[in-house]
Enzyme design. Sequence first.
Site, PDB file in Angstrom:
ATOM      1  CB  SER A  60     -11.639 -69.818 -99.657  1.00  0.00           C
ATOM      2  OG  SER A  60     -11.067 -69.016-100.665  1.00  0.00           O
ATOM      3  CG  HIS A  83     -19.826 -61.125 -80.255  1.00  0.00           C
ATOM      4  ND1 HIS A  83     -19.302 -62.252 -79.666  1.00  0.00           N
ATOM      5  CD2 HIS A  83     -18.766 -60.371 -80.636  1.00  0.00           C
ATOM      6  CE1 HIS A  83     -17.975 -62.179 -79.687  1.00  0.00           C
ATOM      7  NE2 HIS A  83     -17.633 -61.047 -80.266  1.00  0.00           N
ATOM      8  NE  ARG A 130     -12.822 -56.225 -78.955  1.00  0.00           N
ATOM      9  CZ  ARG A 130     -11.989 -57.089 -78.381  1.00  0.00           C
ATOM     10  NH1 ARG A 130     -11.835 -57.066 -77.066  1.00  0.00           N
ATOM     11  NH2 ARG A 130     -11.326 -57.961 -79.096  1.00  0.00           N
ATOM     12  NE  ARG A 180     -11.807 -64.124 -76.873  1.00  0.00           N
ATOM     13  CZ  ARG A 180     -11.849 -63.878 -78.167  1.00  0.00           C
ATOM     14  NH1 ARG A 180     -12.851 -64.334 -78.891  1.00  0.00           N
ATOM     15  NH2 ARG A 180     -10.903 -63.173 -78.742  1.00  0.00           N
ATOM     16  NE  ARG A 190     -17.028 -64.554 -81.875  1.00  0.00           N
ATOM     17  CZ  ARG A 190     -16.001 -63.885 -82.358  1.00  0.00           C
ATOM     18  NH1 ARG A 190     -16.115 -63.264 -83.513  1.00  0.00           N
ATOM     19  NH2 ARG A 190     -14.863 -63.818 -81.703  1.00  0.00           N
ATOM     20  CG  ASP A 243     -15.932 -66.125 -78.992  1.00  0.00           C
ATOM     21  OD1 ASP A 243     -17.054 -65.610 -79.214  1.00  0.00           O
ATOM     22  OD2 ASP A 243     -14.875 -65.624 -79.417  1.00  0.00           O
ATOM     23  CE  LYS A 301      -7.293 -70.233-101.618  1.00  0.00           C
ATOM     24  NZ  LYS A 301      -8.180 -69.299-100.894  1.00  0.00           N
ATOM     25  CG  ASP A 338     -13.447 -70.298-103.885  1.00  0.00           C
ATOM     26  OD1 ASP A 338     -13.070 -69.635-104.878  1.00  0.00           O
ATOM     27  OD2 ASP A 338     -12.710 -70.515-102.902  1.00  0.00           O
TER      28      ASP A 338
END
Length: 513
Positions: free
Chosen positions: A62, A123, A153, A191, A260, A262, A333, A441
């Site tokens: 979505s 990542h 991971r 992080r 990525r 973070d 939504k 969608d």
Amino acid sequence: MNKKPVMLMILDGFGITNHEDGNAVKMANKPNFDKLLREYPHTQLKASGLNVGLPEGQMGNSEVGHLNIGSGRVIYQELTRITKDINDGVFFENTEINYAIDEAIKNNSSLHLLGLLSDGGVHSHIDHLKAILKLAKDKGLNRVYVHAFLDGRDVPPSSAKEYIINIENYMKELSVGQIATLAGRYYAMDRDKRWERVELAYNALVYGTGELSNSAVEAIEKSYKDNTTDEFVLPTVILKDGKPTGTIKDEDSIIFFNFRPDRARQITRALNDKDFDGFERKRLKLNFITMTQYDKTIENVRIAYKPQSYKNTLGEYVSSLGLNQLRIAETEKYAHVTFFFNGGVETPNKGEDRALIPSPKVATYDLKPEMSAFEVKDEVINRIESNKYDMIILNFANPDMVGHTGVFDAAKTAIEVVDKCVGEISDKILEKEGTVFITADHGNSEQMIDYSTGKPMTAHTTNEVPFVYVSKDAKDKRLKSEGILADIAPTMLTEMGVKIPEEMTGRNLIEGK
């Protein structure tokens, strides 16, 4: 004055497939939708994979769906954006990546490639590292060192050995590159401001201190013997002739190939920030490139892939023309027709009203498959009657949210409820001499069972979605085939009689208009 509103009705999770098994969309009694299909032009749109900026074959969702619809262009996720550039050859012309390599050549220094060594795609991706190595080779740079952060991971917990062998074979083939350090992501990609972990990774990178090993494979095998999985491998320096293979020094170039942000921020700050105080460290003068923007406040870095601009989204553009618009959905939504539809912008545009209808408080939506559809319908009919709006964006959550329960009969009921609403709203818009475009969608409730196991399926699908053009003037028109979600906004603007902004790369789907 009676406005002729142009409405987009998004039936969330309402996909199309010829399979009858578990197909709540096909099995539902939906006289209104079926009548509109018989009487008005319609086509199908691609709503998954590369067509919405996701990796090939990945089902839509979505957030991505509304982002593509609202922006009128394919919004590539960073993974797909970079991979596509590599496949198209554009990556090898990237200004910042080339700058890092050219500076290393000019300064007679080294290029260090930092990042998560796996194909997890969350990542980073090993293919992006390979592309940088290839470019370094093509430009004649020899001193190239890989500092491999180990995953475990997003891929199996003890799979690093395969990735190490894979990249070492590739470097051998190119005759460029050596692994200089290894570190589990627990250390190199913390992080949570656990600087004592990051410091161990930093010390290996810059000082060549930490665990020592004669080869990367030997280091990982030792860790496995100690029952340490990839994520937790202690920062390890790989030795060559008894000395660290390649530490980071002044004037060196660095490319951090994680996309990525973070988990890439802390080690980047440690290597670059002037006033860094996480731990004692010597400050280096580096040519540091990050694959994407990790944080606006990080100093002294250049960015290979700058944030994408979503200028002139449908909502912003309609607002700039001085037109009024309405966004309406129930809670489930609401963010999709507002925040995501506006390209990740929270603030409403000028002339943009929003109507939030609360979703019912039930444990699971199979217990109330109608959700708040009737309330959404009643509210939007009142708003249409106000003659205020030039454009209306509406989302019915039912086919998706009830589809996620995996309960077939409930999903069927959800479709039937939405069909009643579709009928009433379409009649009201036609009465106002307006236009309704009906779409979805992504798919969901058209496949409620796993075809291979026969068990309930609760996930989204990669199926196409409908696109129906309902207007008094539409009956003798045709819609183009091979459309995608990004084509919806340009089509709506064409129907509204306004120019399509150049930022929108989608196309108008109405033949001859």
